[in-house]
Scaffold this active site. Sequence first.
Site, PDB file in Angstrom:
ATOM      1  N   ARG A  16       0.552  -1.163   0.609  1.00 11.70           N
ATOM      2  CA  ARG A  16       0.073   0.138  -0.277  1.00 11.70           C
ATOM      3  C   ARG A  16       1.035   1.272  -0.006  1.00 11.70           C
ATOM      4  NH1 ARG A  16      -4.282  -1.846   5.016  1.00 11.70           N
ATOM      5  NH2 ARG A  16      -4.711  -3.807   3.291  1.00 11.70           N
TER       6      ARG A  16
ATOM      7  N   ASP B  97       2.075   5.004  -0.057  1.00  9.80           N
ATOM      8  CA  ASP B  97       1.479   6.084   0.112  1.00  9.80           C
ATOM      9  C   ASP B  97       1.220   7.548  -0.880  1.00  9.80           C
ATOM     10  OD1 ASP B  97       1.438   5.391   2.837  1.00  9.80           O
ATOM     11  OD2 ASP B  97       3.582   5.791   3.021  1.00  9.80           O
TER      12      ASP B  97
ATOM     13  N   TYR C 181      12.241  -1.366  -2.817  1.00  2.11           N
ATOM     14  CA  TYR C 181      12.304  -0.205  -2.492  1.00  2.11           C
ATOM     15  C   TYR C 181      13.430   0.432  -3.411  1.00  2.11           C
ATOM     16  CZ  TYR C 181       7.817  -0.856  -0.620  1.00  2.11           C
ATOM     17  OH  TYR C 181       6.527  -0.869  -0.827  1.00  2.11           O
TER      18      TYR C 181
ATOM     19  N   ARG D 266      11.514   5.503   4.144  1.00  2.00           N
ATOM     20  CA  ARG D 266      11.363   6.313   4.429  1.00  2.00           C
ATOM     21  C   ARG D 266      11.869   7.638   5.648  1.00  2.00           C
ATOM     22  NH1 ARG D 266       5.821   8.486   3.296  1.00  2.00           N
ATOM     23  NH2 ARG D 266       6.952  11.398   3.597  1.00  2.00           N
TER      24      ARG D 266
END
Length: 262
Positions: free
Chosen positions: A50, A52, A110, A215
């Site tokens: 999911r 952001d 990622y 992040r």
Amino acid sequence: MPHWRAILAYDGTPYHGWQVQPGLITVQGTLAEALLALTGETVLPQGSGRTDTGVHALGQVVSFPLNAKIPASNLLFALNRVLPPSIRVLSVAEAAPGFHARHSAVRKTYEYRILPRITALETICPPFLAPYVWASPRALSLDLLNEAAAHVVGTHDFSSFAAVNPDQAHRNASPVLPKENTRTLFASYWVQDPGPEGLLRYRVTGSGFLHHMVRNLVGTFVEAGSERLPASQIPAILAARDRSAAGPTAPARGLFLHEVEY
């Protein structure tokens, strides 16, 4: 009922993340609307993760059932005709029995992109790059970035790098983060592109990721890369299991879901 597996790439800038939310434009909702327009069927596509608001994807894997008898090549073509240009379907194939885009995943990768400072005073970010990179606020050392990133490889409790529940934080100045925050990272490293822009790319592969984990890692590594935090402090930050021990959260616009493995 045929079950489908698709790979999507999307620009997350115009979307309020992947997951359907009432009254908001999301990637999942936009894909569901496209499938409804093409087949007349109401389905909720399941994504591998999911993402952001503002986060992008190069290889988001999606699964969904359809009653419609349609060849994969036709479905691929039709979806790309109906979807907005910010979402592209790269491939479509019939999925194996029991396949689920999220539950069947074993590793995710990622990538985070930073535009380094290119003048002594500030980072000048070209407008065509601005939605897809974090323009570095300070000069960064690639060696220090990698020294910091190496400390998180392996199996750790990543509570210090997980998003704090705001309701819990409101009730308690020192919120206790949820249990089960242990994850395994198989790779964590930085590289710098050749050429005038010299993008810094952080690549991380893991068994799974907590909310805002990548992040928060990047924000902390940037503190180390700019010599505001010793790179050797990362193990202590992990051991603290406290979000306040780590650095700031990097902006969403530099993050890409790169690849999902099954």
